[in-house]
Scaffold this motif. Structure first.
Motif, PDB file in Angstrom:
ATOM      1  N   ALA A   1      77.232-143.807  19.007  1.00  0.00           N
ATOM      2  CA  ALA A   1      76.295-143.362  20.035  1.00  0.00           C
ATOM      3  C   ALA A   1      77.022-143.076  21.345  1.00  0.00           C
ATOM      4  CB  ALA A   1      75.215-144.415  20.246  1.00  0.00           C
ATOM      5  N   LEU A   2      77.964-143.932  21.704  1.00  0.00           N
ATOM      6  CA  LEU A   2      78.741-143.699  22.924  1.00  0.00           C
ATOM      7  C   LEU A   2      79.574-142.424  22.812  1.00  0.00           C
ATOM      8  CD1 LEU A   2      79.864-147.360  23.754  1.00  0.00           C
ATOM      9  CD2 LEU A   2      78.304-145.936  25.097  1.00  0.00           C
ATOM     10  N   LEU A   3      80.056-142.135  21.599  1.00  0.00           N
ATOM     11  CA  LEU A   3      80.800-140.895  21.390  1.00  0.00           C
ATOM     12  C   LEU A   3      79.878-139.691  21.570  1.00  0.00           C
ATOM     13  CD1 LEU A   3      83.423-139.458  20.500  1.00  0.00           C
ATOM     14  CD2 LEU A   3      82.574-139.615  18.147  1.00  0.00           C
ATOM     15  N   CYS A   4      78.680-139.751  20.983  1.00  0.00           N
ATOM     16  CA  CYS A   4      77.702-138.668  21.151  1.00  0.00           C
ATOM     17  C   CYS A   4      77.410-138.453  22.634  1.00  0.00           C
ATOM     18  CB  CYS A   4      76.400-139.001  20.419  1.00  0.00           C
ATOM     19  SG  CYS A   4      76.537-139.124  18.631  1.00  0.00           S
ATOM     20  N   PHE A   5      77.222-139.538  23.341  1.00  0.00           N
ATOM     21  CA  PHE A   5      76.936-139.483  24.774  1.00  0.00           C
ATOM     22  C   PHE A   5      78.099-138.865  25.544  1.00  0.00           C
ATOM     23  CE2 PHE A   5      77.588-141.742  28.848  1.00  0.00           C
ATOM     24  CZ  PHE A   5      76.497-141.243  29.554  1.00  0.00           C
ATOM     25  N   GLY A   6      79.316-139.323  25.250  1.00  0.00           N
ATOM     26  CA  GLY A   6      80.487-138.843  25.974  1.00  0.00           C
ATOM     27  C   GLY A   6      80.765-137.367  25.735  1.00  0.00           C
ATOM     28  N   VAL A   7      80.678-136.945  24.470  1.00  0.00           N
ATOM     29  CA  VAL A   7      80.924-135.538  24.150  1.00  0.00           C
ATOM     30  C   VAL A   7      79.884-134.654  24.831  1.00  0.00           C
ATOM     31  CG1 VAL A   7      80.860-133.836  22.282  1.00  0.00           C
ATOM     32  CG2 VAL A   7      82.107-135.979  21.979  1.00  0.00           C
ATOM     33  N   SER A   8      78.630-135.055  24.755  1.00  0.00           N
ATOM     34  CA  SER A   8      77.560-134.278  25.382  1.00  0.00           C
ATOM     35  C   SER A   8      77.758-134.190  26.885  1.00  0.00           C
ATOM     36  CB  SER A   8      76.210-134.923  25.065  1.00  0.00           C
ATOM     37  OG  SER A   8      75.166-134.260  25.743  1.00  0.00           O
ATOM     38  N   ALA A   9      78.130-135.292  27.531  1.00  0.00           N
ATOM     39  CA  ALA A   9      78.301-135.308  28.986  1.00  0.00           C
ATOM     40  C   ALA A   9      79.452-134.413  29.426  1.00  0.00           C
ATOM     41  CB  ALA A   9      78.514-136.737  29.463  1.00  0.00           C
ATOM     42  N   VAL A  10      80.592-134.562  28.770  1.00  0.00           N
ATOM     43  CA  VAL A  10      81.782-133.794  29.163  1.00  0.00           C
ATOM     44  C   VAL A  10      81.546-132.298  28.959  1.00  0.00           C
ATOM     45  CG1 VAL A  10      84.191-133.315  28.586  1.00  0.00           C
ATOM     46  CG2 VAL A  10      83.394-135.684  28.769  1.00  0.00           C
ATOM     47  N   LEU A  11      80.986-131.924  27.813  1.00  0.00           N
ATOM     48  CA  LEU A  11      80.777-130.506  27.532  1.00  0.00           C
ATOM     49  C   LEU A  11      79.617-129.925  28.339  1.00  0.00           C
ATOM     50  CD1 LEU A  11      81.470-130.339  23.697  1.00  0.00           C
ATOM     51  CD2 LEU A  11      83.010-129.891  25.614  1.00  0.00           C
TER      52      LEU A  11
ATOM     53  N   LEU B   1      76.331-145.876  34.349  1.00  0.00           N
ATOM     54  CA  LEU B   1      75.061-146.576  34.131  1.00  0.00           C
ATOM     55  C   LEU B   1      74.426-146.186  32.800  1.00  0.00           C
ATOM     56  CD1 LEU B   1      73.512-146.399  37.727  1.00  0.00           C
ATOM     57  CD2 LEU B   1      74.329-148.443  36.532  1.00  0.00           C
ATOM     58  N   LEU B   2      74.499-144.902  32.454  1.00  0.00           N
ATOM     59  CA  LEU B   2      73.915-144.462  31.193  1.00  0.00           C
ATOM     60  C   LEU B   2      74.708-144.973  29.987  1.00  0.00           C
ATOM     61  CD1 LEU B   2      72.837-140.782  31.965  1.00  0.00           C
ATOM     62  CD2 LEU B   2      71.408-142.826  31.816  1.00  0.00           C
ATOM     63  N   ALA B   3      76.032-145.038  30.117  1.00  0.00           N
ATOM     64  CA  ALA B   3      76.838-145.597  29.028  1.00  0.00           C
ATOM     65  C   ALA B   3      76.458-147.064  28.787  1.00  0.00           C
ATOM     66  CB  ALA B   3      78.319-145.477  29.366  1.00  0.00           C
ATOM     67  N   LEU B   4      76.224-147.790  29.872  1.00  0.00           N
ATOM     68  CA  LEU B   4      75.772-149.180  29.744  1.00  0.00           C
ATOM     69  C   LEU B   4      74.415-149.240  29.047  1.00  0.00           C
ATOM     70  CD1 LEU B   4      76.193-152.187  30.450  1.00  0.00           C
ATOM     71  CD2 LEU B   4      75.070-151.729  32.647  1.00  0.00           C
ATOM     72  N   ALA B   5      73.526-148.308  29.403  1.00  0.00           N
ATOM     73  CA  ALA B   5      72.202-148.275  28.781  1.00  0.00           C
ATOM     74  C   ALA B   5      72.310-147.955  27.293  1.00  0.00           C
ATOM     75  CB  ALA B   5      71.324-147.246  29.489  1.00  0.00           C
ATOM     76  N   VAL B   6      73.169-147.013  26.928  1.00  0.00           N
ATOM     77  CA  VAL B   6      73.368-146.665  25.514  1.00  0.00           C
ATOM     78  C   VAL B   6      73.854-147.879  24.730  1.00  0.00           C
ATOM     79  CG1 VAL B   6      74.771-145.282  23.920  1.00  0.00           C
ATOM     80  CG2 VAL B   6      73.778-144.212  25.943  1.00  0.00           C
TER      81      VAL B   6
END
Length: 261
Positions: A56-66, A159-164
């Protein structure tokens, strides 16, 4: 008020140009995400997580960066990563993975495809309210490239990474089988018989290289002007280059319009 309403929606200052530009941002982002080299990269990075939370953190990170590069690309790539992670972890909660991917999308307004920031650089944009009121344009150096903008991005992402991490569900939720349908579809059969001149042209990779070179040449001649239209042009020619041939680019663009519809 009636005249202003008509002029803004259907008149000389109508919003349809802007609306179509937003559709093209999504289409070019989807086309970029579906480029073979990026699809292989997505499959590769999706193999790295060891559990659902890391996925989930990977999904979040990829989406944020791109999303900071192109909100259409981030929107689509995050979902594609979620699909690959769901294939690896059969007991994962697919809704959780998708939610994490969409959470990364939240920072797109401070990225290179920020519609309001790009519009403010263009004196001809119908939504550039600053230019209408003051007669000046606002370069990106004074908006998305300001330190305060990036500090807010970093704070929001932290903050969102912490929430995820904290919202990980204990139950599982399998994705609908339709999610994987396009991956299971067989590749189209090669046409039989000799190629026509048109078929030869649409498989000629040098044409996409020429399109990319022409677009980059114009970008240089324009003084590296960044606005909504130029960003769409850059995303389009980059997609053409990554898809290698005209037929590859056309097929993905057609799929993009279909998904958008």
């Amino acid at each position: 008020m009636l005249k202003a309403w008509y002029g803004g929606v259907w008149g000389s200052q109508n919003i349809f140009t802007f609306a179509f530009q937003m559709v093209l941002i999504l289409v070019t982002g989807y086309t970029l995400a579906e480029a073979p080299v990026l699809k292989r990269a997505i499959v590769h990075i999706a193999s790295k997580p060891n559990n659902q939370v890391q996925g989930a953190l990977l999904c979040f990170g990829v989406s944020a960066v791109l999303s900071l590069l192109n909100w259409g690309l981030g929107l689509v790539a995050g979902a594609l990563v979620a699909r690959q992670v769901a294939k690896r972890f059969a007991d994962a909660h697919f809704g959780y993975l998708i939610a994490a991917a969409f959470m990364g999308f939240i920072v797109w307004t401070q990225g290179l495809s920020s519609s309001i920031a790009l519009a403010n650089t263009d004196s001809t944009s119908p939504i550039n309210v600053i230019h209408k009121l003051t007669g000046i344009t606002v370069p990106l150096s004074q908006t998305i490239f300001q330190p305060y903008s990036w500090l807010s991005v970093i704070a929001v992402l932290a903050l969102l990474a912490l929430a995820v991490w904290r919202m990980a569900p204990t139950q599982s939720l399998a994705p609908d089988p339709a999610v994987f349908e396009d991956e299971a579809a067989p590749p189209p059969a090669a046409p039989e018989g000799p190629k026509t001149f048109a078929e030869w042209l649409e498989n000629l990779w040098i044409l996409n290289v020429l399109v990319f070179a022409a677009g980059m040449a114009y970008f240089v001649l324009s003084g590296f002007a960044l606005n909504i239209s130029s960003m769409i042009m850059l995303f389009t020619i980059t997609s053409a280059l990554l898809h290698r041939t005209p037929i590859g680019s056309a097929a993905r663009s057609g799929d993009s319009f279909g998904h958008a519809a």
